[in-house]
Design a protein around this motif. Structure first.
Motif, PDB file in Angstrom:
ATOM      1  N   LYS A   1       0.857  -1.182   0.000  1.00  0.00           N
ATOM      2  CA  LYS A   1       0.000   0.000   0.000  1.00  0.00           C
ATOM      3  C   LYS A   1       0.894   1.233   0.000  1.00  0.00           C
ATOM      4  N   LEU A   2       0.783   2.045  -1.034  1.00  0.00           N
ATOM      5  CA  LEU A   2       1.612   3.237  -1.160  1.00  0.00           C
ATOM      6  C   LEU A   2       0.985   4.392  -0.387  1.00  0.00           C
ATOM      7  N   PRO A   3       1.815   5.317   0.079  1.00  0.00           N
ATOM      8  CA  PRO A   3       1.258   6.483   0.770  1.00  0.00           C
ATOM      9  C   PRO A   3       0.422   7.333  -0.181  1.00  0.00           C
ATOM     10  N   ARG A   4      -0.581   7.973   0.366  1.00  0.00           N
ATOM     11  CA  ARG A   4      -1.401   8.888  -0.419  1.00  0.00           C
ATOM     12  C   ARG A   4      -0.789  10.281  -0.316  1.00  0.00           C
ATOM     13  N   SER A   5      -0.927  11.067  -1.363  1.00  0.00           N
ATOM     14  CA  SER A   5      -0.467  12.454  -1.349  1.00  0.00           C
ATOM     15  C   SER A   5      -1.666  13.364  -1.567  1.00  0.00           C
ATOM     16  N   PHE A   6      -1.862  14.259  -0.616  1.00  0.00           N
ATOM     17  CA  PHE A   6      -2.953  15.229  -0.660  1.00  0.00           C
ATOM     18  C   PHE A   6      -2.376  16.591  -1.011  1.00  0.00           C
ATOM     19  N   TYR A   7      -3.034  17.311  -1.903  1.00  0.00           N
ATOM     20  CA  TYR A   7      -2.627  18.653  -2.315  1.00  0.00           C
ATOM     21  C   TYR A   7      -3.809  19.588  -2.095  1.00  0.00           C
TER      22      TYR A   7
ATOM     23  N   TRP B   1      -9.012  19.307  -0.511  1.00  0.00           N
ATOM     24  CA  TRP B   1      -7.924  18.468  -1.037  1.00  0.00           C
ATOM     25  C   TRP B   1      -8.203  17.883  -2.417  1.00  0.00           C
ATOM     26  N   THR B   2      -7.128  17.653  -3.140  1.00  0.00           N
ATOM     27  CA  THR B   2      -7.143  16.912  -4.396  1.00  0.00           C
ATOM     28  C   THR B   2      -5.975  15.928  -4.361  1.00  0.00           C
ATOM     29  N   PHE B   3      -6.005  14.929  -5.214  1.00  0.00           N
ATOM     30  CA  PHE B   3      -4.862  14.025  -5.371  1.00  0.00           C
ATOM     31  C   PHE B   3      -3.951  14.499  -6.499  1.00  0.00           C
ATOM     32  N   SER B   4      -4.276  15.625  -7.129  1.00  0.00           N
ATOM     33  CA  SER B   4      -3.510  16.148  -8.257  1.00  0.00           C
ATOM     34  C   SER B   4      -2.369  17.048  -7.776  1.00  0.00           C
ATOM     35  N   PRO B   5      -1.123  16.757  -8.183  1.00  0.00           N
ATOM     36  CA  PRO B   5       0.008  17.595  -7.763  1.00  0.00           C
ATOM     37  C   PRO B   5      -0.017  19.007  -8.341  1.00  0.00           C
ATOM     38  N   THR B   6      -0.941  19.292  -9.262  1.00  0.00           N
ATOM     39  CA  THR B   6      -1.066  20.644  -9.803  1.00  0.00           C
ATOM     40  C   THR B   6      -1.883  21.548  -8.884  1.00  0.00           C
ATOM     41  N   HIS B   7      -2.505  20.972  -7.839  1.00  0.00           N
ATOM     42  CA  HIS B   7      -3.409  21.695  -6.933  1.00  0.00           C
ATOM     43  C   HIS B   7      -4.678  22.143  -7.645  1.00  0.00           C
ATOM     44  N   ILE B   8      -4.915  21.613  -8.830  1.00  0.00           N
ATOM     45  CA  ILE B   8      -6.101  21.931  -9.623  1.00  0.00           C
ATOM     46  C   ILE B   8      -6.715  20.599 -10.024  1.00  0.00           C
ATOM     47  N   GLY B   9      -7.999  20.518  -9.978  1.00  0.00           N
ATOM     48  CA  GLY B   9      -8.637  19.270 -10.382  1.00  0.00           C
ATOM     49  C   GLY B   9      -9.722  18.876  -9.416  1.00  0.00           C
ATOM     50  N   PRO B  10     -10.224  17.678  -9.565  1.00  0.00           N
ATOM     51  CA  PRO B  10     -11.329  17.244  -8.709  1.00  0.00           C
ATOM     52  C   PRO B  10     -10.878  17.068  -7.265  1.00  0.00           C
ATOM     53  N   THR B  11     -11.793  17.302  -6.361  1.00  0.00           N
ATOM     54  CA  THR B  11     -11.484  17.070  -4.954  1.00  0.00           C
ATOM     55  C   THR B  11     -11.416  15.571  -4.684  1.00  0.00           C
ATOM     56  N   VAL B  12     -10.836  15.219  -3.551  1.00  0.00           N
ATOM     57  CA  VAL B  12     -10.785  13.812  -3.149  1.00  0.00           C
ATOM     58  C   VAL B  12     -12.216  13.344  -2.873  1.00  0.00           C
ATOM     59  N   PRO B  13     -12.437  12.045  -2.773  1.00  0.00           N
ATOM     60  CA  PRO B  13     -13.804  11.569  -2.504  1.00  0.00           C
ATOM     61  C   PRO B  13     -14.379  12.136  -1.203  1.00  0.00           C
ATOM     62  N   ASP B  14     -15.677  12.289  -1.190  1.00  0.00           N
ATOM     63  CA  ASP B  14     -16.397  12.805  -0.027  1.00  0.00           C
ATOM     64  C   ASP B  14     -15.961  12.069   1.240  1.00  0.00           C
ATOM     65  N   GLY B  15     -15.595  12.847   2.261  1.00  0.00           N
ATOM     66  CA  GLY B  15     -15.206  12.270   3.544  1.00  0.00           C
ATOM     67  C   GLY B  15     -13.724  11.988   3.683  1.00  0.00           C
TER      68      GLY B  15
ATOM     69  N   ASP C   1       0.383   9.356   4.922  1.00  0.00           N
ATOM     70  CA  ASP C   1      -0.103  10.374   4.004  1.00  0.00           C
ATOM     71  C   ASP C   1       0.893  11.521   3.908  1.00  0.00           C
ATOM     72  N   ASN C   2       1.036  12.050   2.686  1.00  0.00           N
ATOM     73  CA  ASN C   2       1.861  13.231   2.442  1.00  0.00           C
ATOM     74  C   ASN C   2       0.931  14.392   2.133  1.00  0.00           C
ATOM     75  N   VAL C   3       1.309  15.582   2.602  1.00  0.00           N
ATOM     76  CA  VAL C   3       0.448  16.755   2.437  1.00  0.00           C
ATOM     77  C   VAL C   3       1.272  17.893   1.855  1.00  0.00           C
ATOM     78  N   GLU C   4       0.709  18.564   0.843  1.00  0.00           N
ATOM     79  CA  GLU C   4       1.329  19.760   0.279  1.00  0.00           C
ATOM     80  C   GLU C   4       0.274  20.855   0.175  1.00  0.00           C
ATOM     81  N   ILE C   5       0.559  21.986   0.801  1.00  0.00           N
ATOM     82  CA  ILE C   5      -0.322  23.150   0.749  1.00  0.00           C
ATOM     83  C   ILE C   5       0.347  24.156  -0.171  1.00  0.00           C
TER      84      ILE C   5
END
Length: 173
Positions: free
Chosen positions: A21-27, A40-54, A66-70
């Motif tokens: 199981k690979l770590p998830r990255s949230f942007y 949050w999105t899973f897209s490293p561009t910070h643009i795109g669909p949000t992560v699934p509800d919840g 989990d990795n987080v980038e703001i």
């Protein structure tokens, strides 16, 4: 960065992963609270669909890597008492408001990074201050780039060396 492996639900077996199981990255995708999926999105561009509800970083105890980038001028508020993640990056004129809460790089003494760069800000409320033993726990490396800001609001005792750094050259405190 690698996308997480797909999950499979089978009746009676629950959720499981095939392989590692690979770590998830949230942007960050917009301003918002840490525990709101619309932040949050899973897209490293910070643009795109949000992560699934919840979904949000460290939603449950099994998601400790989990990795987080703001980024992209977003302001994210850590509205949970504690979040356990692996890596935190704040960059591109963005801000993390810690309130009086903490982030714990849980069980990651060799991999977890805390990075501030590119005019980013981290803020602390009330008596909360930046500390590798109190508010920003257990990261293996703390990288504070030039032109970053550590902000305090409310009643404070300002530490002379945020994150235990003896020098904080070129930054605003």
């Amino acid at each position: 960065e690698n996308a997480p492996l797909p999950t499979v639900q089978w009746p009676g077996l629950g959720e499981f992963y095939v392989g590692e199981k690979l770590p998830r990255s949230f942007y960050s995708v917009q301003d918002g609270n840490w525990n709101e999926y619309t932040t949050w999105t899973f897209s490293p561009t910070h643009i795109g669909p949000t992560v699934p509800d919840g979904e949000y970083p460290n939603l449950d105890e099994s998601e400790l890597n989990d990795n987080v980038e703001i980024g992209l001028t977003h302001i994210v508020t850590l509205n949970l008492a504690e979040s356990k993640i692996d890596t935190l990056k704040i960059k591109h004129d963005s801000k993390l408001d810690m309130l009086t809460n903490r982030i714990n790089c849980f069980d990651c003494p060799s991999s977890g990074l805390f990075i501030m760069s590119e005019n980013s800000t981290i803020s602390f409320a009330a008596l909360s201050t930046p500390s590798a033993t109190g508010t920003m726990l257990n990261f293996s490396s703390y990288v504070i780039g030039s032109n970053t800001t550590v902000e305090f609001y409310g009643t404070q005792t300002i530490p002379p060396d945020p994150f235990g750094l003896a020098q904080y050259d070129g930054n605003v405190l």
